[in-house]
Design an enzyme around this catalytic site. Sequence first.
Site, PDB file in Angstrom:
ATOM      1  N   HIS A  90       0.978  -1.335  -0.030  1.00 57.59           N
ATOM      2  CA  HIS A  90      -0.029   0.006   0.032  1.00 57.59           C
ATOM      3  C   HIS A  90       0.895   1.458   0.127  1.00 57.59           C
ATOM      4  O   HIS A  90       0.365   2.376  -0.120  1.00 57.59           O
ATOM      5  CB  HIS A  90      -0.950  -0.077   1.203  1.00 57.59           C
ATOM      6  CG  HIS A  90      -2.088  -0.993   1.184  1.00 57.59           C
ATOM      7  ND1 HIS A  90      -3.365  -0.546   0.745  1.00 57.59           N
ATOM      8  CD2 HIS A  90      -1.921  -2.301   1.261  1.00 57.59           C
ATOM      9  CE1 HIS A  90      -4.012  -1.550   0.557  1.00 57.59           C
ATOM     10  NE2 HIS A  90      -3.296  -2.947   0.867  1.00 57.59           N
ATOM     11  N   ASP A  98       3.363   9.913  -1.125  1.00 56.38           N
ATOM     12  CA  ASP A  98       2.333   8.869  -0.593  1.00 56.38           C
ATOM     13  C   ASP A  98       1.998   8.055  -1.686  1.00 56.38           C
ATOM     14  O   ASP A  98       2.046   8.170  -3.104  1.00 56.38           O
ATOM     15  CB  ASP A  98       1.159   9.920  -0.729  1.00 56.38           C
ATOM     16  CG  ASP A  98       0.079   9.472   0.359  1.00 56.38           C
ATOM     17  OD1 ASP A  98       0.086   8.347   0.651  1.00 56.38           O
ATOM     18  OD2 ASP A  98      -0.819  10.462   0.902  1.00 56.38           O
TER      19      ASP A  98
END
Length: 478
Positions: A167, A377
Amino acid sequence: MEEHGALADDQRPVVAVANRLPLQQGSDGWELSPGGLVTALRPVMERRSGTWVGWDGGDTGIPARLPSMSIDLQGVTLTAEQVNGYYHEFANRTLWPLLHDAVEKPVFERCSWQAYREVNEAFAAAAVEALGRHPQALLWVHDYHLMLVPELVRAALPEQRIGFFLHVPWPAPDLYSRLPWRREVLRGLLGADVVSFHTEGYRRNFVRSATRALPTDVVVRGTTVGHEGRAIATTAGPISIDAAQYAETATSPETAHALAALEAQFAGRTVLLGVDRLDYTKGIVERLLAVELLLERRPDLRDQLVFIQIAVPSRDDVQEYRDLRATVEQTVGRINGRFTQPGTDVPVHYLYRGLPQSQLAAHYAAADALLVTPLIDGMNLVAKEYVVVQHALRRAGVLVLSEFTGAAAELREARLCNPFDVEGLSHLIEGVLDEPLAGRRRRIAAMARRVHQHDVHRWVATQIADIGGQAREPVRDR
Ligand code: GDG
Protein backbone atom coordinates in the site's frame (compact mmCIF):
# COMPACT_ATOMS: atom_id res chain seq x y z
CA MET A 1 -14.13 -28.92 -17.28
CA GLU A 2 -13.43 -28.82 -13.53
CA GLU A 3 -11.66 -31.87 -12.13
CA HIS A 4 -11.89 -33.46 -8.68
CA GLY A 5 -14.44 -30.95 -7.46
CA ALA A 6 -12.08 -28.05 -8.21
CA LEU A 7 -13.73 -24.68 -7.80
CA ALA A 8 -13.94 -22.26 -10.71
CA ASP A 9 -11.47 -19.40 -10.33
CA ASP A 10 -14.24 -16.95 -9.48
CA GLN A 11 -15.50 -19.15 -6.63
CA ARG A 12 -12.27 -19.83 -4.79
CA PRO A 13 -12.41 -18.61 -1.19
CA VAL A 14 -10.11 -15.77 -0.16
CA VAL A 15 -7.91 -15.71 2.91
CA ALA A 16 -6.79 -12.12 3.54
CA VAL A 17 -3.91 -11.33 5.85
CA ALA A 18 -3.52 -7.76 7.08
CA ASN A 19 -1.98 -6.12 10.11
CA ARG A 20 -5.29 -5.55 11.94
CA LEU A 21 -8.56 -7.39 12.11
CA PRO A 22 -11.32 -5.24 10.61
CA LEU A 23 -13.28 -4.71 13.80
CA GLN A 24 -13.59 -2.31 16.71
CA GLN A 25 -15.52 -2.03 19.98
CA GLY A 26 -18.70 -0.01 19.51
CA SER A 27 -21.36 0.93 22.05
CA ASP A 28 -23.20 -2.38 21.32
CA GLY A 29 -20.11 -4.59 21.30
CA TRP A 30 -17.89 -5.53 18.37
CA GLU A 31 -18.56 -3.85 15.04
CA LEU A 32 -16.91 -3.59 11.65
CA SER A 33 -14.20 -0.91 11.59
CA PRO A 34 -14.68 1.71 8.86
CA GLY A 35 -11.39 1.06 6.95
CA GLY A 36 -11.36 1.16 3.16
CA LEU A 37 -9.82 -2.28 2.72
CA VAL A 38 -12.66 -3.97 4.62
CA THR A 39 -15.31 -2.17 2.58
CA ALA A 40 -13.52 -3.30 -0.56
CA LEU A 41 -12.93 -6.92 0.37
CA ARG A 42 -16.17 -7.60 2.14
CA PRO A 43 -18.43 -8.27 -0.88
CA VAL A 44 -15.87 -10.56 -2.50
CA MET A 45 -15.04 -12.46 0.66
CA GLU A 46 -18.69 -12.87 1.62
CA ARG A 47 -19.57 -14.20 -1.83
CA ARG A 48 -16.71 -16.70 -1.98
CA SER A 49 -16.41 -17.26 1.79
CA GLY A 50 -13.12 -16.63 3.48
CA THR A 51 -11.14 -15.72 6.55
CA TRP A 52 -9.50 -12.47 7.58
CA VAL A 53 -6.28 -13.00 9.55
CA GLY A 54 -4.97 -10.06 11.59
CA TRP A 55 -3.54 -8.91 14.90
CA ASP A 56 -6.25 -8.90 17.59
CA GLY A 57 -5.00 -5.54 18.88
CA GLY A 58 -4.49 -7.01 22.36
CA ASP A 59 -8.25 -7.50 22.74
CA THR A 60 -9.65 -10.68 24.15
CA GLY A 61 -13.03 -12.18 23.30
CA ILE A 62 -12.79 -11.46 19.58
CA PRO A 63 -15.74 -13.26 17.95
CA ALA A 64 -15.09 -15.91 15.27
CA ARG A 65 -17.52 -13.91 13.10
CA LEU A 66 -19.42 -10.64 13.34
CA PRO A 67 -23.21 -11.10 13.25
CA SER A 68 -23.36 -8.46 10.50
CA MET A 69 -20.69 -10.05 8.32
CA SER A 70 -20.18 -13.56 7.02
CA ILE A 71 -16.38 -13.56 7.04
CA ASP A 72 -14.45 -15.65 9.58
CA LEU A 73 -12.02 -13.75 11.75
CA GLN A 74 -8.78 -15.23 12.95
CA GLY A 75 -6.89 -13.12 15.46
CA VAL A 76 -3.13 -13.27 15.95
CA THR A 77 -2.21 -12.67 19.58
CA LEU A 78 1.09 -10.91 20.27
CA THR A 79 2.99 -9.95 23.42
CA ALA A 80 3.46 -6.27 24.26
CA GLU A 81 7.16 -6.68 23.50
CA GLN A 82 6.43 -8.15 20.06
CA VAL A 83 4.01 -5.32 19.27
CA ASN A 84 6.60 -2.79 20.23
CA GLY A 85 9.42 -4.39 18.23
CA TYR A 86 7.48 -5.35 15.13
CA TYR A 87 4.90 -2.57 14.90
CA HIS A 88 6.05 0.59 16.66
CA GLU A 89 9.71 0.03 15.84
CA PHE A 90 10.33 -2.03 12.70
CA ALA A 91 7.14 -1.27 10.76
CA ASN A 92 6.76 2.37 11.77
CA ARG A 93 10.33 3.56 12.41
CA THR A 94 12.30 1.42 9.93
CA LEU A 95 10.14 0.36 6.99
CA TRP A 96 7.67 3.26 6.83
CA PRO A 97 10.33 6.00 6.52
CA LEU A 98 12.60 3.84 4.34
CA LEU A 99 9.82 3.07 1.85
CA HIS A 100 8.82 6.77 1.88
CA ASP A 101 12.15 7.93 0.45
CA ALA A 102 13.64 8.38 3.93
CA VAL A 103 11.92 11.77 4.34
CA GLU A 104 12.44 10.96 8.03
CA LYS A 105 15.60 9.01 8.87
CA PRO A 106 14.87 5.25 9.26
CA VAL A 107 16.03 3.54 12.46
CA PHE A 108 17.85 0.22 12.00
CA GLU A 109 17.96 -2.05 15.04
CA ARG A 110 18.61 -5.76 15.17
CA CYS A 111 16.19 -6.48 18.00
CA SER A 112 13.24 -4.93 16.16
CA TRP A 113 14.12 -6.88 13.00
CA GLN A 114 14.09 -10.01 15.17
CA ALA A 115 10.60 -9.12 16.42
CA TYR A 116 9.43 -8.44 12.85
CA ARG A 117 10.58 -11.91 11.78
CA GLU A 118 9.00 -13.57 14.77
CA VAL A 119 5.65 -11.82 14.23
CA ASN A 120 5.67 -12.55 10.49
CA GLU A 121 6.15 -16.23 11.45
CA ALA A 122 3.11 -16.03 13.72
CA PHE A 123 1.01 -14.46 10.93
CA ALA A 124 2.20 -17.08 8.43
CA ALA A 125 1.29 -19.90 10.85
CA ALA A 126 -2.20 -18.39 11.30
CA ALA A 127 -2.58 -18.07 7.52
CA VAL A 128 -1.58 -21.71 7.01
CA GLU A 129 -4.13 -22.73 9.63
CA ALA A 130 -6.86 -20.71 7.91
CA LEU A 131 -5.91 -22.14 4.51
CA GLY A 132 -6.34 -25.62 6.02
CA ARG A 133 -10.04 -24.79 6.50
CA HIS A 134 -10.45 -23.44 2.96
CA PRO A 135 -9.14 -25.85 0.35
CA GLN A 136 -8.30 -24.12 -2.94
CA ALA A 137 -8.39 -20.69 -1.33
CA LEU A 138 -6.35 -17.78 -2.65
CA LEU A 139 -4.10 -16.05 -0.14
CA TRP A 140 -3.90 -12.25 -0.28
CA VAL A 141 -1.29 -10.62 1.97
CA HIS A 142 -1.33 -6.87 2.60
CA ASP A 143 1.30 -4.28 3.21
CA TYR A 144 4.72 -3.59 4.63
CA HIS A 145 4.04 -5.11 8.04
CA LEU A 146 3.93 -8.60 6.53
CA MET A 147 6.55 -8.77 3.80
CA LEU A 148 8.03 -12.08 4.99
CA VAL A 149 4.69 -13.91 5.04
CA PRO A 150 4.64 -15.01 1.37
CA GLU A 151 7.94 -16.91 1.61
CA LEU A 152 7.00 -18.44 4.99
CA VAL A 153 3.66 -19.72 3.67
CA ARG A 154 5.33 -20.95 0.47
CA ALA A 155 7.70 -23.10 2.56
CA ALA A 156 4.72 -24.79 4.24
CA LEU A 157 2.41 -24.94 1.19
CA PRO A 158 4.48 -24.99 -2.01
CA GLU A 159 1.43 -25.09 -4.34
CA GLN A 160 -0.52 -22.29 -2.66
CA ARG A 161 -1.50 -19.29 -4.84
CA ILE A 162 -0.27 -16.19 -3.02
CA GLY A 163 -0.67 -12.49 -3.82
CA PHE A 164 0.93 -9.55 -2.05
CA PHE A 165 -0.15 -5.91 -2.29
CA LEU A 166 2.03 -3.05 -1.05
CA HIS A 167 0.00 0.00 0.00
CA VAL A 168 3.02 2.30 0.22
CA PRO A 169 5.70 3.27 -2.34
CA TRP A 170 8.77 1.21 -3.19
CA PRO A 171 11.83 3.48 -3.27
CA ALA A 172 14.72 3.62 -5.74
CA PRO A 173 17.26 0.77 -5.36
CA ASP A 174 19.97 3.04 -3.87
CA LEU A 175 17.66 4.01 -1.05
CA TYR A 176 16.29 0.51 -0.51
CA SER A 177 19.90 -0.78 -0.26
CA ARG A 178 20.23 0.97 3.10
CA LEU A 179 18.12 -1.75 4.73
CA PRO A 180 20.49 -4.20 6.44
CA TRP A 181 17.93 -6.99 5.79
CA ARG A 182 17.20 -6.02 2.18
CA ARG A 183 17.77 -9.55 0.85
CA GLU A 184 15.58 -11.24 3.46
CA VAL A 185 12.69 -8.85 2.76
CA LEU A 186 12.97 -9.32 -1.01
CA ARG A 187 13.06 -13.12 -0.64
CA GLY A 188 10.04 -12.84 1.64
CA LEU A 189 8.04 -11.04 -1.06
CA LEU A 190 9.27 -13.29 -3.86
CA GLY A 191 7.52 -16.18 -2.11
CA ALA A 192 4.31 -14.79 -3.69
CA ASP A 193 2.99 -15.52 -7.19
CA VAL A 194 2.01 -11.89 -7.73
CA VAL A 195 3.53 -8.81 -6.10
CA SER A 196 1.52 -5.68 -6.80
CA PHE A 197 2.05 -1.93 -6.32
CA HIS A 198 0.05 1.25 -6.82
CA THR A 199 2.14 2.50 -9.74
CA GLU A 200 4.41 1.36 -12.50
CA GLY A 201 7.21 3.45 -10.95
CA TYR A 202 7.10 1.55 -7.64
CA ARG A 203 6.87 -1.78 -9.50
CA ARG A 204 9.96 -0.92 -11.53
CA ASN A 205 11.85 0.17 -8.40
CA PHE A 206 11.03 -3.16 -6.78
CA VAL A 207 12.30 -5.20 -9.73
CA ARG A 208 15.47 -3.10 -9.91
CA SER A 209 16.00 -3.50 -6.15
CA ALA A 210 15.67 -7.28 -6.50
CA THR A 211 18.16 -7.39 -9.38
CA ARG A 212 20.57 -5.25 -7.41
CA ALA A 213 20.33 -7.07 -4.07
CA LEU A 214 19.95 -10.65 -5.37
CA PRO A 215 21.96 -10.61 -8.62
CA THR A 216 22.52 -14.38 -8.75
CA ASP A 217 19.08 -15.37 -7.45
CA VAL A 218 16.71 -13.56 -9.79
CA VAL A 219 16.26 -13.26 -13.51
CA VAL A 220 13.96 -10.64 -14.97
CA ARG A 221 11.90 -11.03 -18.17
CA GLY A 222 9.68 -8.02 -18.72
CA THR A 223 7.52 -7.72 -15.62
CA THR A 224 8.16 -11.31 -14.49
CA VAL A 225 10.83 -12.20 -11.97
CA GLY A 226 12.24 -15.74 -11.95
CA HIS A 227 13.32 -16.91 -8.51
CA GLU A 228 13.99 -20.43 -7.24
CA GLY A 229 12.39 -22.02 -10.28
CA ARG A 230 9.15 -20.02 -9.98
CA ALA A 231 7.84 -17.08 -12.00
CA ILE A 232 6.61 -14.14 -9.98
CA ALA A 233 4.41 -11.59 -11.73
CA THR A 234 4.87 -7.95 -10.72
CA THR A 235 1.97 -5.64 -11.48
CA ALA A 236 0.80 -2.04 -11.03
CA GLY A 237 -2.73 -1.97 -9.61
CA PRO A 238 -3.73 1.48 -8.31
CA ILE A 239 -6.16 1.14 -5.39
CA SER A 240 -9.34 3.20 -5.41
CA ILE A 241 -12.45 4.00 -3.39
CA ASP A 242 -16.06 2.82 -3.39
CA ALA A 243 -17.06 5.77 -5.56
CA ALA A 244 -20.78 4.95 -5.72
CA GLN A 245 -20.96 4.68 -1.93
CA TYR A 246 -19.09 7.99 -1.53
CA ALA A 247 -21.41 9.73 -3.99
CA GLU A 248 -24.37 8.38 -2.01
CA THR A 249 -22.91 9.71 1.26
CA ALA A 250 -22.33 13.06 -0.45
CA THR A 251 -26.01 13.35 -1.33
CA SER A 252 -27.36 12.05 2.01
CA PRO A 253 -29.45 14.22 4.38
CA GLU A 254 -26.74 13.95 7.11
CA THR A 255 -24.16 15.41 4.75
CA ALA A 256 -26.56 18.14 3.60
CA HIS A 257 -27.17 19.07 7.23
CA ALA A 258 -23.47 19.23 8.07
CA LEU A 259 -22.75 21.16 4.86
CA ALA A 260 -25.37 23.78 5.66
CA ALA A 261 -23.71 24.35 9.03
CA LEU A 262 -20.26 24.73 7.43
CA GLU A 263 -21.60 27.11 4.79
CA ALA A 264 -23.19 29.27 7.45
CA GLN A 265 -19.99 29.23 9.51
CA PHE A 266 -17.71 30.19 6.59
CA ALA A 267 -20.12 32.32 4.54
CA GLY A 268 -18.34 34.70 2.18
CA ARG A 269 -14.91 33.12 2.68
CA THR A 270 -12.88 30.88 0.40
CA VAL A 271 -12.43 27.49 2.05
CA LEU A 272 -9.16 25.57 1.68
CA LEU A 273 -9.04 22.07 3.16
CA GLY A 274 -6.44 19.48 4.20
CA VAL A 275 -7.38 15.95 5.39
CA ASP A 276 -4.66 13.55 6.50
CA ARG A 277 -3.46 11.18 9.15
CA LEU A 278 -0.98 13.26 11.11
CA ASP A 279 2.07 11.85 9.35
CA TYR A 280 5.35 13.47 8.28
CA THR A 281 4.93 12.07 4.75
CA LYS A 282 1.78 14.13 4.17
CA GLY A 283 3.43 17.54 3.83
CA ILE A 284 1.17 19.19 6.42
CA VAL A 285 3.86 21.57 7.67
CA GLU A 286 4.81 22.58 4.11
CA ARG A 287 1.12 23.26 3.37
CA LEU A 288 0.77 25.42 6.49
CA LEU A 289 3.92 27.35 5.59
CA ALA A 290 2.53 27.96 2.09
CA VAL A 291 -0.71 29.33 3.58
CA GLU A 292 1.36 31.48 5.94
CA LEU A 293 3.38 32.92 3.05
CA LEU A 294 0.20 33.64 1.11
CA LEU A 295 -1.39 35.51 4.03
CA GLU A 296 1.86 37.40 4.56
CA ARG A 297 1.92 38.52 0.94
CA ARG A 298 -1.82 39.24 0.64
CA PRO A 299 -3.17 41.07 3.73
CA ASP A 300 -6.51 41.41 1.89
CA LEU A 301 -7.01 37.62 2.10
CA ARG A 302 -6.55 37.41 5.87
CA ASP A 303 -10.25 37.58 6.65
CA GLN A 304 -11.45 36.23 3.30
CA LEU A 305 -9.80 32.86 3.37
CA VAL A 306 -10.01 29.97 5.81
CA PHE A 307 -7.81 26.89 5.84
CA ILE A 308 -9.30 23.87 7.65
CA GLN A 309 -6.86 21.10 8.52
CA ILE A 310 -8.34 17.81 9.71
CA ALA A 311 -5.46 15.84 11.23
CA VAL A 312 -6.37 12.31 12.27
CA PRO A 313 -4.27 11.17 15.27
CA SER A 314 -1.78 8.51 14.21
CA ARG A 315 1.06 6.47 15.76
CA ASP A 316 1.43 8.70 18.80
CA ASP A 317 3.53 5.97 20.44
CA VAL A 318 6.32 7.00 18.08
CA GLN A 319 8.53 9.98 18.93
CA GLU A 320 8.73 11.36 15.37
CA TYR A 321 4.91 11.61 15.30
CA ARG A 322 4.75 13.40 18.64
CA ASP A 323 7.40 15.84 17.37
CA LEU A 324 5.40 16.41 14.18
CA ARG A 325 2.26 17.13 16.17
CA ALA A 326 4.13 19.73 18.22
CA THR A 327 5.47 21.41 15.06
CA VAL A 328 2.06 21.45 13.37
CA GLU A 329 0.33 22.88 16.43
CA GLN A 330 3.02 25.50 16.93
CA THR A 331 2.75 26.54 13.28
CA VAL A 332 -1.06 26.78 13.42
CA GLY A 333 -0.75 28.89 16.57
CA ARG A 334 1.81 31.19 14.96
CA ILE A 335 -0.27 31.73 11.80
CA ASN A 336 -3.42 32.47 13.77
CA GLY A 337 -1.46 34.71 16.15
CA ARG A 338 0.00 36.67 13.24
CA PHE A 339 -3.02 37.01 10.98
CA THR A 340 -6.26 36.93 12.96
CA GLN A 341 -7.91 40.35 12.59
CA PRO A 342 -9.43 41.84 15.72
CA GLY A 343 -13.08 40.82 16.01
CA THR A 344 -12.87 38.20 13.22
CA ASP A 345 -12.51 34.45 12.96
CA VAL A 346 -9.07 32.76 12.84
CA PRO A 347 -7.63 31.93 9.39
CA VAL A 348 -6.64 28.34 10.32
CA HIS A 349 -9.10 25.85 11.81
CA TYR A 350 -7.25 22.81 13.11
CA LEU A 351 -9.09 19.62 14.13
CA TYR A 352 -6.96 16.94 15.78
CA ARG A 353 -9.44 14.07 15.36
CA GLY A 354 -11.27 12.00 12.78
CA LEU A 355 -14.84 12.92 11.80
CA PRO A 356 -17.82 10.72 10.91
CA GLN A 357 -17.95 10.08 7.17
CA SER A 358 -20.93 12.37 6.51
CA GLN A 359 -19.11 15.27 8.19
CA LEU A 360 -15.98 14.51 6.24
CA ALA A 361 -18.03 14.50 3.03
CA ALA A 362 -19.54 17.86 4.03
CA HIS A 363 -16.03 19.28 4.42
CA TYR A 364 -15.09 17.93 0.97
CA ALA A 365 -18.23 19.57 -0.44
CA ALA A 366 -17.59 22.90 1.28
CA ALA A 367 -13.96 23.17 0.19
CA ASP A 368 -13.19 25.46 -2.75
CA ALA A 369 -9.82 23.74 -2.92
CA LEU A 370 -8.39 20.58 -1.35
CA LEU A 371 -4.66 20.76 -0.67
CA VAL A 372 -3.10 17.29 -0.99
CA THR A 373 0.60 18.00 -0.59
CA PRO A 374 2.44 14.83 0.52
CA LEU A 375 6.22 14.71 0.18
CA ILE A 376 5.52 11.16 -0.91
CA ASP A 377 2.36 9.00 -0.72
CA GLY A 378 1.65 5.52 -2.11
CA MET A 379 -1.72 6.54 -3.57
CA ASN A 380 -3.81 9.04 -1.47
CA LEU A 381 -7.48 8.17 -1.31
CA VAL A 382 -8.50 11.55 0.09
CA ALA A 383 -7.90 13.11 -3.35
CA LYS A 384 -10.21 10.55 -4.99
CA GLU A 385 -12.90 11.06 -2.34
CA TYR A 386 -12.83 14.83 -2.88
CA VAL A 387 -13.40 14.71 -6.65
CA VAL A 388 -16.26 12.22 -6.28
CA VAL A 389 -18.03 14.30 -3.63
CA GLN A 390 -17.54 17.58 -5.54
CA HIS A 391 -18.88 16.01 -8.70
CA ALA A 392 -21.85 14.33 -6.96
CA LEU A 393 -22.94 17.76 -5.72
CA ARG A 394 -22.15 19.50 -9.03
CA ARG A 395 -19.51 21.67 -7.44
CA ALA A 396 -16.42 23.16 -9.00
CA GLY A 397 -13.63 22.77 -6.45
CA VAL A 398 -9.94 22.62 -7.26
CA LEU A 399 -7.74 19.65 -6.41
CA VAL A 400 -4.18 20.76 -5.65
CA LEU A 401 -2.21 17.51 -5.76
CA SER A 402 1.41 16.73 -5.05
CA GLU A 403 3.20 15.18 -7.99
CA PHE A 404 4.75 12.75 -5.48
CA THR A 405 1.52 10.84 -4.85
CA GLY A 406 0.43 7.68 -6.63
CA ALA A 407 -2.86 9.48 -7.33
CA ALA A 408 -1.07 12.05 -9.52
CA ALA A 409 -0.56 9.36 -12.18
CA GLU A 410 -4.34 9.00 -12.53
CA LEU A 411 -5.82 12.38 -11.58
CA ARG A 412 -4.10 14.21 -14.39
CA GLU A 413 -6.53 17.15 -14.44
CA ALA A 414 -5.50 18.14 -10.90
CA ARG A 415 -3.30 21.19 -10.30
CA LEU A 416 -0.04 19.37 -9.71
CA CYS A 417 2.37 20.87 -7.19
CA ASN A 418 5.82 20.30 -5.72
CA PRO A 419 5.39 20.63 -1.94
CA PHE A 420 9.15 20.95 -1.39
CA ASP A 421 8.83 24.35 -3.08
CA VAL A 422 6.79 26.09 -0.39
CA GLU A 423 6.94 29.49 -2.05
CA GLY A 424 5.81 28.01 -5.38
CA LEU A 425 2.99 26.23 -3.58
CA SER A 426 1.80 29.48 -2.04
CA HIS A 427 1.68 31.09 -5.52
CA LEU A 428 -0.13 28.09 -6.94
CA ILE A 429 -2.81 28.26 -4.21
CA GLU A 430 -3.21 31.97 -4.86
CA GLY A 431 -3.61 31.33 -8.60
CA VAL A 432 -6.17 28.54 -8.43
CA LEU A 433 -8.61 30.70 -6.53
CA ASP A 434 -8.99 32.90 -9.61
CA GLU A 435 -9.54 30.04 -12.09
CA PRO A 436 -12.78 30.30 -14.10
CA LEU A 437 -15.57 28.04 -12.82
CA ALA A 438 -16.29 26.28 -16.11
CA GLY A 439 -12.77 24.87 -16.39
CA ARG A 440 -12.79 23.84 -12.75
CA ARG A 441 -16.05 21.97 -13.20
CA ARG A 442 -14.73 20.20 -16.30
CA ARG A 443 -11.62 19.03 -14.48
CA ILE A 444 -13.59 17.71 -11.49
CA ALA A 445 -15.99 15.87 -13.81
CA ALA A 446 -13.15 14.23 -15.76
CA MET A 447 -11.40 13.06 -12.59
CA ALA A 448 -14.62 11.84 -10.92
CA ARG A 449 -15.55 9.85 -14.03
CA ARG A 450 -12.19 8.11 -13.96
CA VAL A 451 -12.52 7.27 -10.24
CA HIS A 452 -16.04 5.85 -10.83
CA GLN A 453 -14.75 3.72 -13.70
CA HIS A 454 -11.71 2.50 -11.78
CA ASP A 455 -13.31 2.00 -8.40
CA VAL A 456 -12.20 -0.25 -5.58
CA HIS A 457 -14.45 -3.12 -6.66
CA ARG A 458 -12.72 -3.24 -9.99
CA TRP A 459 -9.36 -3.12 -8.19
CA VAL A 460 -10.28 -6.09 -5.98
CA ALA A 461 -11.60 -8.08 -8.94
CA THR A 462 -8.40 -7.50 -10.94
CA GLN A 463 -6.13 -8.33 -8.01
CA ILE A 464 -7.99 -11.55 -7.17
CA ALA A 465 -8.08 -12.61 -10.82
CA ASP A 466 -4.31 -12.09 -11.04
CA ILE A 467 -3.69 -14.07 -7.86
CA GLY A 468 -5.81 -16.95 -9.14
CA GLY A 469 -4.21 -16.69 -12.59
CA GLN A 470 -2.79 -19.59 -14.55
CA ALA A 471 0.76 -20.53 -13.60
CA ARG A 472 3.00 -18.50 -15.87
CA GLU A 473 5.85 -20.01 -17.84
CA PRO A 474 8.66 -20.70 -15.36
CA VAL A 475 11.67 -18.47 -15.92
CA ARG A 476 14.94 -20.32 -15.44
CA ASP A 477 17.36 -18.91 -12.87
CA ARG A 478 20.59 -17.56 -14.21
C1 GDG B 1 -2.18 4.20 3.09
C2 GDG B 1 -1.15 4.84 2.14
C3 GDG B 1 -2.80 4.62 0.27
C4 GDG B 1 -9.20 10.54 6.88
N1 GDG B 1 -9.71 11.40 7.77
C5 GDG B 1 -10.91 10.93 8.12
C6 GDG B 1 -11.14 9.76 7.42
N2 GDG B 1 -10.06 9.53 6.68
C7 GDG B 1 -9.92 8.40 5.74
C8 GDG B 1 -10.01 8.94 4.34
C9 GDG B 1 -9.25 7.91 3.54
C10 GDG B 1 -8.29 7.31 4.56
O1 GDG B 1 -8.68 7.78 5.85
C11 GDG B 1 -6.86 7.80 4.33
O2 GDG B 1 -6.35 7.15 3.21
P1 GDG B 1 -5.09 7.72 2.42
O3 GDG B 1 -4.97 6.94 1.16
O4 GDG B 1 -5.30 9.17 2.13
O5 GDG B 1 -3.83 7.60 3.36
P2 GDG B 1 -3.16 6.50 4.40
O6 GDG B 1 -3.93 6.38 5.64
O7 GDG B 1 -1.76 6.98 4.59
O8 GDG B 1 -3.16 5.09 3.61
C12 GDG B 1 -1.87 5.58 1.02
C13 GDG B 1 -3.69 3.85 1.24
O9 GDG B 1 -2.93 3.23 2.29
C14 GDG B 1 -4.49 2.75 0.52
O10 GDG B 1 -3.63 1.85 -0.14
O11 GDG B 1 -3.63 5.39 -0.58
O12 GDG B 1 -0.93 6.11 0.10
O13 GDG B 1 -0.28 5.73 2.85
O14 GDG B 1 -10.13 6.91 3.08
O15 GDG B 1 -11.37 9.05 4.03
N3 GDG B 1 -12.28 9.05 7.52
C15 GDG B 1 -13.24 9.54 8.37
N4 GDG B 1 -13.06 10.67 9.10
C16 GDG B 1 -11.93 11.40 9.00
O16 GDG B 1 -11.80 12.43 9.66
N5 GDG B 1 -14.39 8.87 8.49
